[in-house]
Design a protein around this motif. Structure first.
Motif, PDB file in Angstrom:
ATOM      1  N   SER A  67      -8.527  -8.114  -5.583  1.00 42.74           N
ATOM      2  CA  SER A  67      -8.625  -7.820  -6.695  1.00 42.74           C
ATOM      3  C   SER A  67      -7.702  -8.322  -7.511  1.00 42.74           C
ATOM      4  CB  SER A  67      -9.261  -6.175  -7.233  1.00 42.74           C
ATOM      5  OG  SER A  67      -7.597  -5.603  -7.076  1.00 42.74           O
ATOM      6  N   HIS A  68      -6.412  -8.544  -7.256  1.00 46.70           N
ATOM      7  CA  HIS A  68      -5.286  -9.123  -7.977  1.00 46.70           C
ATOM      8  C   HIS A  68      -4.111  -8.565  -7.302  1.00 46.70           C
ATOM      9  CE1 HIS A  68      -5.279  -4.340  -8.579  1.00 46.70           C
ATOM     10  NE2 HIS A  68      -3.902  -4.714  -9.271  1.00 46.70           N
ATOM     11  N   GLY A  69      -2.577  -9.225  -7.675  1.00 47.53           N
ATOM     12  CA  GLY A  69      -2.083  -9.007  -6.912  1.00 47.53           C
ATOM     13  C   GLY A  69      -0.474  -8.048  -6.234  1.00 47.53           C
ATOM     14  N   PHE A  71       1.188  -4.930  -5.066  1.00 45.88           N
ATOM     15  CA  PHE A  71       1.252  -4.486  -3.554  1.00 45.88           C
ATOM     16  C   PHE A  71       0.348  -3.370  -3.208  1.00 45.88           C
ATOM     17  CE2 PHE A  71       3.516  -0.229  -4.164  1.00 45.88           C
ATOM     18  CZ  PHE A  71       3.588  -0.430  -5.628  1.00 45.88           C
ATOM     19  N   ASP A  72      -0.326  -2.794  -4.043  1.00 42.84           N
ATOM     20  CA  ASP A  72      -0.779  -1.311  -3.132  1.00 42.84           C
ATOM     21  C   ASP A  72      -2.050  -1.422  -2.908  1.00 42.84           C
ATOM     22  OD1 ASP A  72      -1.445  -1.890  -6.436  1.00 42.84           O
ATOM     23  OD2 ASP A  72      -1.968   0.110  -6.035  1.00 42.84           O
ATOM     24  N   HIS A  73      -2.439  -3.712  -3.372  1.00 47.27           N
ATOM     25  CA  HIS A  73      -3.935  -3.777  -2.903  1.00 47.27           C
ATOM     26  C   HIS A  73      -4.117  -5.232  -2.165  1.00 47.27           C
ATOM     27  CE1 HIS A  73      -5.917  -2.046  -5.861  1.00 47.27           C
ATOM     28  NE2 HIS A  73      -4.748  -1.587  -7.065  1.00 47.27           N
ATOM     29  N   THR A  74      -2.452  -5.605  -1.618  1.00 47.01           N
ATOM     30  CA  THR A  74      -2.218  -6.617  -0.851  1.00 47.01           C
ATOM     31  C   THR A  74      -1.541  -6.376   0.334  1.00 47.01           C
ATOM     32  OG1 THR A  74      -0.716  -7.289  -2.994  1.00 47.01           O
ATOM     33  CG2 THR A  74      -2.791  -8.043  -2.831  1.00 47.01           C
ATOM     34  N   GLY A 192     -10.965  -3.200  -8.706  1.00 46.79           N
ATOM     35  CA  GLY A 192     -10.129  -3.158  -8.715  1.00 46.79           C
ATOM     36  C   GLY A 192      -8.568  -2.192  -8.986  1.00 46.79           C
ATOM     37  N   CYS A 193      -8.143  -2.086 -10.474  1.00 53.01           N
ATOM     38  CA  CYS A 193      -7.168  -1.301 -11.029  1.00 53.01           C
ATOM     39  C   CYS A 193      -7.872  -1.181 -11.892  1.00 53.01           C
ATOM     40  CB  CYS A 193      -6.242  -1.828 -11.398  1.00 53.01           C
ATOM     41  SG  CYS A 193      -4.761  -1.579  -9.599  1.00 53.01           S
ATOM     42  N   CYS A 194      -8.682  -2.143 -12.249  1.00 51.25           N
ATOM     43  CA  CYS A 194      -9.639  -3.129 -13.570  1.00 51.25           C
ATOM     44  C   CYS A 194      -7.973  -3.467 -14.990  1.00 51.25           C
ATOM     45  CB  CYS A 194     -10.117  -1.841 -13.753  1.00 51.25           C
ATOM     46  SG  CYS A 194     -11.520  -2.839 -15.187  1.00 51.25           S
ATOM     47  N   CYS A 249     -11.514   5.837  -9.170  1.00 48.99           N
ATOM     48  CA  CYS A 249     -10.744   5.961  -8.190  1.00 48.99           C
ATOM     49  C   CYS A 249      -9.018   6.056  -9.013  1.00 48.99           C
ATOM     50  CB  CYS A 249     -10.851   5.230  -6.866  1.00 48.99           C
ATOM     51  SG  CYS A 249     -12.563   4.841  -6.023  1.00 48.99           S
ATOM     52  N   HIS A 250      -8.077   5.760  -7.332  1.00 45.52           N
ATOM     53  CA  HIS A 250      -7.116   5.587  -7.985  1.00 45.52           C
ATOM     54  C   HIS A 250      -6.073   5.403  -8.817  1.00 45.52           C
ATOM     55  CE1 HIS A 250      -3.628   2.319  -6.392  1.00 45.52           C
ATOM     56  NE2 HIS A 250      -4.024   1.299  -7.207  1.00 45.52           N
ATOM     57  N   CYS A 251      -6.130   4.638  -9.593  1.00 48.33           N
ATOM     58  CA  CYS A 251      -4.996   4.261 -10.480  1.00 48.33           C
ATOM     59  C   CYS A 251      -6.148   5.082 -11.927  1.00 48.33           C
ATOM     60  CB  CYS A 251      -4.479   2.915 -10.806  1.00 48.33           C
ATOM     61  SG  CYS A 251      -5.484   2.256 -11.142  1.00 48.33           S
ATOM     62  N   THR A 252      -7.141   5.610 -12.217  1.00 47.16           N
ATOM     63  CA  THR A 252      -7.866   6.014 -13.480  1.00 47.16           C
ATOM     64  C   THR A 252      -7.017   6.979 -13.417  1.00 47.16           C
ATOM     65  OG1 THR A 252      -9.715   5.877 -11.765  1.00 47.16           O
ATOM     66  CG2 THR A 252      -9.804   6.762 -14.364  1.00 47.16           C
TER      67      THR A 252
HETATM   68 FE   LIG Z   1      -3.367  -0.187  -8.213  1.00 44.76          FE
END
Ligand SMILES: [Fe+2]
Ligand SMILES: [Fe+2]
Length: 280
Positions: A67-69, A71-74, A192-194, A249-252
């Motif tokens: 979804s993007h680069g 660290f918490d997704h890759t 992902g994080c949107c 989810c996550h960073c909402t």
């Molecule tokens: Fe994130």
């Protein structure tokens, strides 16, 4: 044409099941009639241990979407590629640039893709990697946004994100992308994080797909730093979309999720977590 789809949150910042790991990160597993797709890899390995506990075989993935680069997704790209030698990888251009979070009063943090993930991607055949500058349909019913136009003046990337460690140049996180599934019930959207903004993202997907009906939205909405005007704008648009289900989810952010439940209703808004599944 429509597809049926099951999305399982493989790892999230929250877990309400003691058998499933949580971490600051996000990853989801997608099953349709004929595809197995991994969406992001999380940060430190909850994706792998939770996949085992949930009987999900990452070797089956035909596709990895990033979804993007951040660290918490890759973070677990090397571990995924060690298991899976065939999945095609879809990301936007500039996924692997150096980037920072520079909160005032704290030391800048490098938050781009870890070096081991960069290396693992450069070690595989470039034929496996597809960098997007425009939307792409993986199948007639599964789409990737590619970079999302930023039309709303009320939405920004959601944090103190910079391309340098001294707050010199904003990181617009132009590589942020989301995906969608065209189902019998309407669009099911996975974020992902949107960082492109939820309204920007959803409106773009409606425009590309030509479908107005929103069945559901699941993933990180990055409202954790949103001001009152942005929250209201987001909730007003959610009411207009009339989704059947919203799974932040996550960073909402805990407070924005609580506000969302207040504004939209606990029958529609469910707080996402490791192991959460949605089917359409
Ligand atoms: Fe994130
Ligand atoms: Fe992010």
């Amino acid at each position: 044409m429509s597809t049926s789809v099951k999305i399982t949150v493989l790892v999230d910042t929250e877990s309400f099941d003691e058998n499933l790991a949580k971490e600051h990160g996000f990853s989801a597993w997608i099953e349709t009639e004929d595809r197995h797709i991994l969406f992001d890899t999380g940060q430190i390995g909850g994706m792998l241990s939770n996949a085992q506990r949930l009987n999900i075989d990452l070797k089956q993935a035909d596709t990895l979407v990033l979804s993007h680069g951040h660290f918490d997704h890759t973070g677990q790209i090397p571990q995924f590629l060690a298991l899976n030698d065939h999945a095609r990888i879809y990301c936007c251009y500039n996924l692997d640039i150096t980037r920072y979070s520079c909160k005032i009063g704290t030391a800048p943090r490098s938050i781009g893709m870890p070096e081991a993930s960069r290396q693992a991607l450069s070690d595989i055949s470039s034929n496996r990697i597809c960098e997007l500058g425009t939307p792409r349909y993986l199948t007639p019913e599964i789409g990737l946004t590619g970079p999302v136009p930023r039309n709303s003046p009320l939405e920004d990337t959601g944090g103190p994100f910079f391309l340098d460690d001294h707050r010199g140049v904003d990181d617009l996180i132009e590589d942020d992308q989301s995906m969608w599934f065209e189902t019998d019930k309407g669009l099911l959207i996975l974020l992902g994080c949107c960082h492109a903004g939820l309204v920007n993202t959803v409106e773009y997907i409606k425009q590309i797909s030509g479908i107005d009906r929103i069945h559901g939205i699941i993933g990180g909405m990055h409202l954790v730093n949103a001001d009152e005007a942005r929250l209201q704008y987001t909730f007003d648009n959610m009411k207009r979309w009339k989704p059947d289900i919203l799974i932040p989810c996550h960073c909402t952010g805990a407070t924005p999720v609580a506000r969302m439940i207040e504004a939209i209703g606990s029958d529609i808004v469910k707080w996402g977590c490791s192991g959460y599944t949605v089917k359409a």
